[in-house]
Design a protein around this motif. Structure first.
Motif, PDB file in Angstrom:
ATOM      1  N   ASN A 210      -7.680  77.635 -42.825  1.00 38.55           N
ATOM      2  CA  ASN A 210      -6.737  76.543 -42.635  1.00 38.55           C
ATOM      3  C   ASN A 210      -7.397  75.381 -41.913  1.00 38.55           C
ATOM      4  O   ASN A 210      -8.318  75.574 -41.121  1.00 38.55           O
ATOM      5  CB  ASN A 210      -5.525  77.028 -41.834  1.00 38.55           C
ATOM      6  CG  ASN A 210      -4.684  78.030 -42.594  1.00 38.55           C
ATOM      7  OD1 ASN A 210      -4.018  77.689 -43.560  1.00 38.55           O
ATOM      8  ND2 ASN A 210      -4.723  79.291 -42.165  1.00 38.55           N
ATOM      9  N   LEU A 256      -3.960  78.697 -34.861  1.00 36.81           N
ATOM     10  CA  LEU A 256      -4.466  79.129 -36.164  1.00 36.81           C
ATOM     11  C   LEU A 256      -5.498  80.238 -36.020  1.00 36.81           C
ATOM     12  O   LEU A 256      -5.601  81.111 -36.882  1.00 36.81           O
ATOM     13  CB  LEU A 256      -5.082  77.939 -36.899  1.00 36.81           C
ATOM     14  CG  LEU A 256      -4.094  76.882 -37.391  1.00 36.81           C
ATOM     15  CD1 LEU A 256      -4.835  75.667 -37.919  1.00 36.81           C
ATOM     16  CD2 LEU A 256      -3.186  77.456 -38.470  1.00 36.81           C
ATOM     17  N   THR A 266      -2.706  80.699 -45.433  1.00 33.19           N
ATOM     18  CA  THR A 266      -4.037  80.213 -45.792  1.00 33.19           C
ATOM     19  C   THR A 266      -3.955  78.990 -46.697  1.00 33.19           C
ATOM     20  O   THR A 266      -2.952  78.764 -47.389  1.00 33.19           O
ATOM     21  CB  THR A 266      -4.847  81.328 -46.487  1.00 33.19           C
ATOM     22  OG1 THR A 266      -6.224  80.943 -46.598  1.00 33.19           O
ATOM     23  CG2 THR A 266      -4.293  81.657 -47.867  1.00 33.19           C
ATOM     24  N   ARG A 268      -3.742  75.845 -45.830  1.00 33.28           N
ATOM     25  CA  ARG A 268      -2.765  74.850 -45.376  1.00 33.28           C
ATOM     26  C   ARG A 268      -3.407  73.875 -44.375  1.00 33.28           C
ATOM     27  O   ARG A 268      -4.506  74.106 -43.872  1.00 33.28           O
ATOM     28  CB  ARG A 268      -1.564  75.533 -44.716  1.00 33.28           C
ATOM     29  CG  ARG A 268      -1.000  76.732 -45.478  1.00 33.28           C
ATOM     30  CD  ARG A 268      -0.160  76.371 -46.661  1.00 33.28           C
ATOM     31  NE  ARG A 268       0.409  77.572 -47.296  1.00 33.28           N
ATOM     32  CZ  ARG A 268       1.596  78.077 -46.978  1.00 33.28           C
ATOM     33  NH1 ARG A 268       2.336  77.511 -46.042  1.00 33.28           N
ATOM     34  NH2 ARG A 268       2.041  79.155 -47.587  1.00 33.28           N
ATOM     35  N   GLU A 275       2.867  73.365 -39.884  1.00 31.34           N
ATOM     36  CA  GLU A 275       2.276  72.912 -41.133  1.00 31.34           C
ATOM     37  C   GLU A 275       2.755  71.496 -41.418  1.00 31.34           C
ATOM     38  O   GLU A 275       3.949  71.183 -41.302  1.00 31.34           O
ATOM     39  CB  GLU A 275       2.654  73.838 -42.283  1.00 31.34           C
ATOM     40  CG  GLU A 275       1.963  73.456 -43.577  1.00 31.34           C
ATOM     41  CD  GLU A 275       2.287  74.375 -44.732  1.00 31.34           C
ATOM     42  OE1 GLU A 275       1.945  74.015 -45.884  1.00 31.34           O
ATOM     43  OE2 GLU A 275       2.874  75.453 -44.497  1.00 31.34           O
TER      44      GLU A 275
END
Length: 312
Positions: A210, A256, A266, A268, A275
């Motif tokens: 991420n 994260l 995952t 992102r 997010e």
């Protein structure tokens, strides 16, 4: 696709998001961990019991910081590693020196808006450091990440990515005049595209990848090529822009890297411990469409393989 949310926000700190998390037995590497956000992220991970490698350009500085973190957290499992992301030989040595599984890799190191500088191989320095060096480290450590079974890769990007895509025809500014901010934007877009493609390629290995925008933080060393904070900098946080101190700036990285709230998430892009939504022009938030385009992500992966192999 539903966006991932957490109970944390823009003012949360690294200590707050890792409270109650047990990382005993997990091994982590944080690049650029000798100062700023990287140092705070490494400290937070060590405070939760992880074995943390503080990776920095000079071994002495990394060793000093590792010792300080060990003393401050009471965790003796804090190591030092020498890693100069702009030097392919240093990257290769770091990868070759790693043994055993790797559970957490935080690609934190970065430079911003430098004068026009190039590596010995001729690569524009921001692209070489912020993207290509991290690409080579992460791909080189893929076996160690896969061996962990549930590894996490965290890639620090920036809201600056919205200012421009990867210049596939001229990534090193050898044709067009060099612009420090367009070069920075390109490197930060590359960070997000890397996360998109690596998440897809490595899903079967249990590796999540991420990217994130840590927010606007003054005083980390990233702004060393700027004489002063931007005129709009508002450390009070009342402007609506994600302006933070170091403890707050490291929160999304730490979340994260370690929080069970992100298990299985995952590919992102996050900001303020959430997010992010799609970027809206004129707003310094969100993730730009050019940074999550799957065709661009695949194209960047192929370009990065060619460039890193060529420069070895």
């Amino acid at each position: 696709m539903t966006r991932t949310t957490t109970p944390f926000g823009a003012q949360s700190t690294a200590s707050e998001v890792i409270a109650g998390v047990d990382l005993t037995g997990r091994r982590a590497v944080v690049t650029g961990a000798t100062g700023g956000l990287g140092r705070e992220t490494a400290r937070a991970l060590a405070s939760a019991g992880a074995e943390v490698t503080v990776a920095g350009r000079t071994l002495k500085t990394a060793t000093d910081v590792a010792q300080e973190i060990a003393a401050g957290t009471g965790n003796p499992l804090t190591r030092a590693g020498q890693l100069d992301l702009a030097d392919p030989a240093s990257v290769a040595a770091f990868v070759a020196g790693w043994s055993g599984p790797l559970h957490i890799l935080v690609n934190n190191a970065g430079i911003m808006a430098t004068p026009e500088l190039r590596t010995p191989a001729g690569r524009e320095l921001q692209f070489a450091t912020n993207h290509l060096g991290h690409f080579a480290v992460t791909v080189g450590l893929h076996g160690a990440l896969a061996a962990a079974g549930d590894a996490r890769v965290v890639v620090l990007s920036s809201v600056g990515h919205v200012n421009g895509p990867v210049r596939f025809d001229d990534p090193d500014f050898t044709v067009e005049p060099y612009d420090p901010w367009l070069a920075y934007a390109q490197s930060k877009t590359a960070n997000v595209l890397f996360a998109v493609e690596a998440a897809k390629r490595w899903a079967a290995d249990g590796i999540t990848v991420n990217a994130l925008n840590p927010g606007r933080i003054w005083g980390t060393g990233l702004g060393r090529h700027m004489d002063a904070p931007p005129a709009s900098f508002d450390p009070s946080g009342t402007s609506g822009v994600s302006e933070k101190n170091i403890a707050q700036g490291a929160a999304t990285s730490t979340l994260l890297a370690a929080s069970p709230l992100l298990d299985g998430v995952t590919g992102r892009y996050f900001e303020d411990c959430q997010e992010a939504a799609p970027h809206t022009p004129g707003v310094r938030r969100g993730v730009a469409a050019h940074a999550v385009d799957p065709d661009s992500a695949r194209k960047l992966w192929d370009l990065s393989i060619r460039l890193t192999v060529r420069d070895q």
